[in-house]
Structures are given as C-alpha cells and as structure tokens.
Design an enzyme around this catalytic site. Structure first.
Site, PDB file in Angstrom:
ATOM      1  N   MET A 189     -31.355  28.526 -41.071  1.00 17.06           N
ATOM      2  CA  MET A 189     -31.260  27.304 -40.287  1.00 17.06           C
ATOM      3  C   MET A 189     -31.652  27.461 -38.815  1.00 17.06           C
ATOM      4  O   MET A 189     -31.516  26.532 -38.041  1.00 17.06           O
ATOM      5  CB  MET A 189     -29.845  26.713 -40.414  1.00 17.06           C
ATOM      6  CG  MET A 189     -29.581  26.176 -41.806  1.00 17.06           C
ATOM      7  SD  MET A 189     -30.907  25.032 -42.356  1.00 17.06           S
ATOM      8  CE  MET A 189     -30.182  24.339 -43.828  1.00 17.06           C
ATOM      9  N   HIS A 204     -38.067  23.833 -48.015  1.00 14.93           N
ATOM     10  CA  HIS A 204     -37.444  22.699 -47.328  1.00 14.93           C
ATOM     11  C   HIS A 204     -37.014  21.688 -48.395  1.00 14.93           C
ATOM     12  O   HIS A 204     -37.751  21.454 -49.343  1.00 14.93           O
ATOM     13  CB  HIS A 204     -38.452  22.071 -46.349  1.00 14.93           C
ATOM     14  CG  HIS A 204     -37.874  20.944 -45.578  1.00 14.93           C
ATOM     15  ND1 HIS A 204     -37.021  21.138 -44.515  1.00 14.93           N
ATOM     16  CD2 HIS A 204     -37.966  19.600 -45.746  1.00 14.93           C
ATOM     17  CE1 HIS A 204     -36.633  19.958 -44.045  1.00 14.93           C
ATOM     18  NE2 HIS A 204     -37.192  19.014 -44.785  1.00 14.93           N
ATOM     19  N   THR A 246     -45.552  27.807 -39.598  1.00 14.99           N
ATOM     20  CA  THR A 246     -46.395  27.873 -38.406  1.00 14.99           C
ATOM     21  C   THR A 246     -45.499  27.617 -37.194  1.00 14.99           C
ATOM     22  O   THR A 246     -44.301  27.389 -37.360  1.00 14.99           O
ATOM     23  CB  THR A 246     -47.515  26.804 -38.475  1.00 14.99           C
ATOM     24  OG1 THR A 246     -46.901  25.534 -38.737  1.00 14.99           O
ATOM     25  CG2 THR A 246     -48.512  27.120 -39.578  1.00 14.99           C
ATOM     26  N   ASP A 261     -41.524  22.927 -39.758  1.00  9.51           N
ATOM     27  CA  ASP A 261     -41.703  22.181 -41.023  1.00  9.51           C
ATOM     28  C   ASP A 261     -43.082  21.532 -41.140  1.00  9.51           C
ATOM     29  O   ASP A 261     -43.196  20.432 -41.699  1.00  9.51           O
ATOM     30  CB  ASP A 261     -40.599  21.104 -41.179  1.00  9.51           C
ATOM     31  CG  ASP A 261     -39.216  21.710 -41.334  1.00  9.51           C
ATOM     32  OD1 ASP A 261     -39.106  22.876 -41.754  1.00  9.51           O
ATOM     33  OD2 ASP A 261     -38.233  21.006 -41.032  1.00  9.51           O
ATOM     34  N   GLU A 279     -35.829  23.548 -56.506  1.00  9.34           N
ATOM     35  CA  GLU A 279     -36.121  24.637 -55.549  1.00  9.34           C
ATOM     36  C   GLU A 279     -36.152  25.975 -56.261  1.00  9.34           C
ATOM     37  O   GLU A 279     -37.030  26.799 -56.019  1.00  9.34           O
ATOM     38  CB  GLU A 279     -35.051  24.679 -54.442  1.00  9.34           C
ATOM     39  CG  GLU A 279     -35.107  23.498 -53.491  1.00  9.34           C
ATOM     40  CD  GLU A 279     -34.170  23.656 -52.296  1.00  9.34           C
ATOM     41  OE1 GLU A 279     -33.220  24.460 -52.356  1.00  9.34           O
ATOM     42  OE2 GLU A 279     -34.402  22.961 -51.292  1.00  9.34           O
TER      43      GLU A 279
END
Ligand code: GAR
Length: 206
Positions: free
Chosen positions: A89, A108, A140, A144, A173
């Site tokens: 986080m 995400h 990057t 996000d 996920e």
C-alpha cells in the site's frame, strides 16, 4: 529467476504466488518478502513457507525515497529479476521504479484506469458500476498507470457489499496474477508503448 514480493496486508495474493511456485506453475524462486507493516499476516504466510522476510519500518525514515533506498540496498544482494507488489500500500518512489524499470508488476483491485488508489473496490461499488475486476500492470512512476498485462471482469450484484465484492475480485486476482507472473518469468511479455503483447514460441527463436 528471483522474485521479491512486497506486501502490506493479509497476503492472499502472496499465497497464490507461493502456491504457483511450489506447484511448478511458475518456474522461479521467491527470494524475499518485504513488508512495511510489522503485523501483516502475509509475513506469517511467507515464514510458514520458509521464505526470508524483511520488515522495514517506515517510521524510522525521513522520506519515502530514504525508505526505498534502504529496501533497494537490501535487494542488491538478492539478484532480483522481478518485483511483485501484492497488496503493497505504499507508493513506490521514482528512485525505486527507475532501479527496477520494466521489472515491477502490481495487482490492483479495479479495472484500470478506473478507480485508482487504495480503495479500488469500495470506490467502484460506490460509483455504481455494473462490472469491475482486477488489473495486473507494469509499475511506472505514475501511480496505477503502467501498461496493462491482464484484467478480469467481475459482475457487481445488487446485494453486493464491499466484502462480498472483494471476495469475488480476490478469486479472479488469484488466477490472473500467478498467470501474469508466469508469462513474465517465461519472457512472454513485450511492452510496446502502452500495450503489452504476448510473444509466441516461434518469435522467441528468431
Ligand atoms: C488486493 O485486492 C490488491 O488488489 C489490493 O490489495 C489487496 C491485497 O490483498 N491492492 C491495492 O489496492 C493496491 N493499490 P492480499 O493482501 O490478500 O493479497
């Protein structure tokens, strides 16, 4: 291939990665699990599996960059090929991202570019979208926003709560994250601009 996984929470995605490595689905070694939270259950999962862990306490560093420099210093000895953020986080500093450019991926819990940030599930539910789902992407410097590797669609039901929706997003996920890591490890992913393409067997030989 040496993978380092960064975590902050319960670590269900870390568990999916551990299981995929143990079963041989992902042909790599988890060299280290790093957490910014001392009590993250993810750390217990790693320890249970005999994986080395590192808790780096943000409170003892002046800035985000100082924190990341200390983590990178530790990683230098590990011959890191890939970094996986699994419920981590903290926003990575530009320093960290540059150090491992093109080798950091994140999961995400929303269909990016919608609902960036730390509350992807709640924000999607509150907004009233009818479909949401996880995104795996390269990291990057902009949060996000990196090239998207994989996404999965989860329908939002009328009676969904944040918890029930989270449960179904997590299920997806745990499928798409190990698959994306496997593809990266096998050298199948190619970034062209914003897009990520799959290299096929014959292309590797050329
Ligand atoms: C996952 O849903 C992941 O997508 C999300 O945190 C959760 C961690 O769960 N990540 C973010 O929101 C990143 N901004 P886990 O600890 O059980 O893997």
């Amino acid at each position: 291939m040496n993978i380092v996984v960064l975590v902050s929470g319960s670590g269900t995605n870390l568990q999916a990665i551990i299981d995929a490595v143990r079963s041989g689905y992902i042909n790599a070694h988890i060299a280290l699990v790093v957490s910014d939270k001392g009590d993250a259950y993810a750390m217990e999962r790693a320890k249970k599996d005999g994986i080395e862990t590192l808790f780096m306490d943000p409170k003892i560093f002046k800035s985000k960059e100082d924190y990341d420099k200390a983590v990178v210093k530790y990683l230098r000895d590990k011959n890191v090929d890939m970094i996986c953020l699994a419920g981590y986080m903290r926003v990575l500093s530009a320093y960290f991202v540059r150090e491992y450019k093109g080798r950091i991926i994140n999961i995400h819990p929303a269909l990016l570019p919608s609902f960036k940030g730390v509350n992807g599930i709640k924000d999607a539910l509150d907004y009233g979208v009818k479909v949401t789902g996880p995104t795996v992407h390269f990291v990057t410097e902009e949060v996000d926003s990196g090239p998207i590797i994989a996404q999965a669609v989860v329908e939002v039901k009328d009676d969904d709560t944040e918890d029930s929706l989270r449960e179904r997003v997590h299920e997806e996920e745990h499928k798409i994250y190990p698959k994306a890591i496997k593809e990266f490890v096998e050298g199948k992913l190619e970034i062209k601009g914003r897009r990520v393409f799959r290299r096929h067997e014959h292309e590797n030989k050329d």
